[in-house]
Design a protein around this motif. Structure first.
Motif, short mmCIF file in Angstrom:
data_model
loop_
_atom_site.label_atom_id
_atom_site.label_comp_id
_atom_site.label_asym_id
_atom_site.label_seq_id
_atom_site.Cartn_x
_atom_site.Cartn_y
_atom_site.Cartn_z
N GLY A 252 1.22 -1.15 0.03
CA GLY A 252 0.25 0.13 -0.41
C GLY A 252 0.96 1.79 -0.58
N LYS A 253 2.30 1.43 -0.05
CA LYS A 253 3.08 2.13 0.13
C LYS A 253 3.39 2.61 -1.10
CE LYS A 253 6.96 4.27 2.27
NZ LYS A 253 8.41 4.45 3.39
N GLU A 254 3.33 3.52 -1.71
CA GLU A 254 4.02 4.27 -3.00
C GLU A 254 5.82 4.41 -2.96
OE1 GLU A 254 3.70 5.05 -7.08
OE2 GLU A 254 1.93 5.05 -5.45
N VAL A 255 6.44 3.66 -4.37
CA VAL A 255 7.82 3.85 -4.39
C VAL A 255 7.84 4.42 -5.18
CG1 VAL A 255 9.56 2.49 -4.97
CG2 VAL A 255 7.92 1.42 -3.88
N GLU A 256 7.98 5.67 -5.35
CA GLU A 256 9.02 7.05 -6.18
C GLU A 256 9.65 6.75 -7.05
OE1 GLU A 256 8.45 9.81 -8.29
OE2 GLU A 256 6.85 9.76 -7.20
N PHE A 257 9.37 6.45 -9.07
CA PHE A 257 10.58 6.01 -9.24
C PHE A 257 10.28 7.13 -10.56
CE2 PHE A 257 8.19 2.77 -9.68
CZ PHE A 257 7.64 2.68 -11.57
N SER A 258 9.65 7.76 -10.61
CA SER A 258 9.09 8.13 -11.97
C SER A 258 9.91 8.85 -12.40
CB SER A 258 7.50 9.10 -11.58
OG SER A 258 7.53 10.14 -11.09
N GLU A 259 10.97 9.71 -11.55
CA GLU A 259 11.74 11.16 -12.06
C GLU A 259 13.24 9.64 -12.50
OE1 GLU A 259 10.69 13.91 -13.72
OE2 GLU A 259 8.84 13.56 -13.21
N GLY A 260 14.43 10.13 -13.12
CA GLY A 260 15.13 9.88 -13.30
C GLY A 260 15.80 8.80 -14.38
N PHE A 261 14.79 8.79 -15.08
CA PHE A 261 14.98 7.67 -15.90
C PHE A 261 15.86 7.96 -17.09
CE2 PHE A 261 10.84 6.20 -14.73
CZ PHE A 261 11.39 4.45 -15.12
N THR A 262 15.99 8.90 -17.40
CA THR A 262 16.77 10.14 -18.62
C THR A 262 18.50 9.58 -18.37
OG1 THR A 262 16.20 12.17 -17.75
CG2 THR A 262 14.93 11.40 -19.39
N ASP A 263 19.21 9.21 -17.60
CA ASP A 263 20.02 9.63 -17.22
C ASP A 263 20.54 7.96 -16.49
OD1 ASP A 263 19.98 12.13 -16.65
OD2 ASP A 263 19.89 12.44 -15.02
N LEU A 264 19.59 7.15 -16.92
CA LEU A 264 20.52 6.36 -16.29
C LEU A 264 20.85 4.88 -17.42
CD1 LEU A 264 17.56 4.73 -14.02
CD2 LEU A 264 19.10 5.38 -13.87
N HIS A 265 21.17 5.90 -18.86
CA HIS A 265 21.72 4.67 -19.53
C HIS A 265 22.96 5.64 -19.47
CE1 HIS A 265 18.09 4.39 -22.16
NE2 HIS A 265 18.60 3.46 -22.55
N THR A 266 23.79 5.89 -18.86
CA THR A 266 24.68 6.53 -18.73
C THR A 266 25.54 5.46 -17.33
OG1 THR A 266 24.95 8.68 -19.90
CG2 THR A 266 26.93 8.43 -18.36
N VAL A 267 24.74 5.33 -16.70
CA VAL A 267 25.37 5.02 -15.72
C VAL A 267 24.97 3.72 -15.74
CG1 VAL A 267 24.56 4.17 -13.63
CG2 VAL A 267 23.63 6.22 -13.74
N THR A 268 24.43 3.17 -16.92
CA THR A 268 24.51 1.82 -17.13
C THR A 268 25.72 1.94 -17.73
OG1 THR A 268 21.83 1.45 -17.60
CG2 THR A 268 22.90 -0.01 -18.29
N TYR A 269 25.72 2.17 -18.92
CA TYR A 269 27.00 2.24 -19.65
C TYR A 269 28.48 1.98 -18.88
CZ TYR A 269 25.53 2.51 -24.88
OH TYR A 269 25.41 1.83 -25.94
N GLN A 270 28.24 3.04 -17.89
CA GLN A 270 29.35 2.82 -16.52
C GLN A 270 29.36 1.67 -15.75
OE1 GLN A 270 28.26 6.24 -13.94
NE2 GLN A 270 29.40 7.51 -15.66
N LYS A 271 29.16 1.16 -15.81
CA LYS A 271 28.35 -0.73 -15.09
C LYS A 271 29.18 -1.32 -16.25
CE LYS A 271 26.75 0.91 -10.76
NZ LYS A 271 27.30 0.20 -9.97
#
Length: 297
Positions: A252-271
């Motif tokens: 019943g508790k909302e997990v907020e993750f609506s923002e921050g998607f556009t930068d995740l490709h760069t993080v993924t590439y770094q990994k």
């Protein structure tokens, strides 16, 4: 500095890959797409070669190997049904692979990839960027540290699409995998990553624009709902002028993750570039699940 080639350079998501290559300090030496108006390249890698056919790309890769300047990675952003073909092309030309989701549509293709990886000594990495989202990482840690053994999850993802969608490859279930594969797989991957493997799956509705059902995972029961129809957007989204709505509730508790998607490709590439990418073994659960869900259509 690593040398990159990119297949499917004209697609929406390709720019995130191009930017990630730039932001990680690497070089895009060539790009390929059958659509040949590629002005976006000028903002990132104006000197990169551009090809409108696979034959030209393969010739370039082979010449690069012969000249002692091999291409290190091929980033694949082509339509879903072409991923397996382009993965084979990259591996057989001695390149590591970074591939958009879904890695493949058919789970049996995963066995082929493992064979090609063994033959080439190269790895296929999949874009599972939600696994790098800070709030999702926090959720995973909370679940691992919780005294509870089982959770109730509600997932809703509505991303409204226009009429063009159903006339493109995305609207063809044979080419995209359908709604569960094309728009749902990131969420199914994230949920099975955090809450464990699928124990049971029931599908209530499976149509071209909408799907819903219930999953039982090792640590959770998941009620899920996916839609491409703007009429399904909640008032909170329409009032804000948004055409996309994401919601995950844990007990019943909302997990907020609506923002921050556009930068995740760069993080993924770094990994990936430091040897910490996600491969075949990581995507198997979600690809098998989406095929099972699709079977109800």
């Amino acid at each position: 500095m690593k040398r990159f080639a990119l297949i499917g350079a004209a697609g929406f998501v390709a720019e995130r890959h191009i930017r990630a290559i730039k932001e990680t300090g690497n070089e895009l030496v060539c790009a390929m797409d059958t659509f040949d108006v590629m002005g976006r390249m000028d903002s990132y890698f104006p000197e990169a070669e551009f090809f409108s056919s696979e034959e030209e790309l393969v010739q370039f890769l082979q010449q690069s190997n012969d000249n002692g300047k091999p291409v290190d990675y091929v980033s694949i952003c082509s339509p879903n049904y072409l991923h397996i073909k382009h993965i084979e092309l990259a591996l057989k030309n001695g390149c590591e692979v970074i591939c958009e989701k879904p890695l493949v549509i058919d789970p049996t293709d995963l066995d082929k990839i493992e064979v090609w990886e063994a033959e080439s000594g190269k790895k296929v990495n999949n874009l599972l960027q939600l696994r790098h989202h800070p709030n999702i990482l926090m959720l995973k840690e909370e679940i691992e540290q919780s005294d509870k053994d089982f959770f109730d999850i509600d997932l809703k993802y509505i991303t409204s699409r226009g009429k063009w969608y159903f006339k493109s490859w995305k609207g063809d279930v044979e080419k995209s995998g359908g709604i569960a594969t094309n728009i749902g797989i990131h969420f199914f991957d994230m949920l099975t990553w955090i809450f464990g493997k699928v124990q049971k799956s029931n599908v209530s509705v499976y149509e071209a624009t909408i799907a819903s059902g219930e999953l039982v995972l090792e640590k959770a029961k998941v009620n899920w709902f996916l839609s491409l129809d703007a009429n399904d957007l909640p008032e909170v989204a329409t009032k804000a002028g948004k055409r996309t709505y994401r919601s995950i509730k844990v007990d019943g508790k909302e997990v907020e993750f609506s923002e921050g998607f556009t930068d995740l490709h760069t993080v993924t590439y770094q990994k990936i570039l430091t040897g910490n990418g996600f491969g075949v073994e990581d995507v198997t659960e979600s690809i098998q699940l989406t095929e099972e869900i699709r079977g109800f259509g």
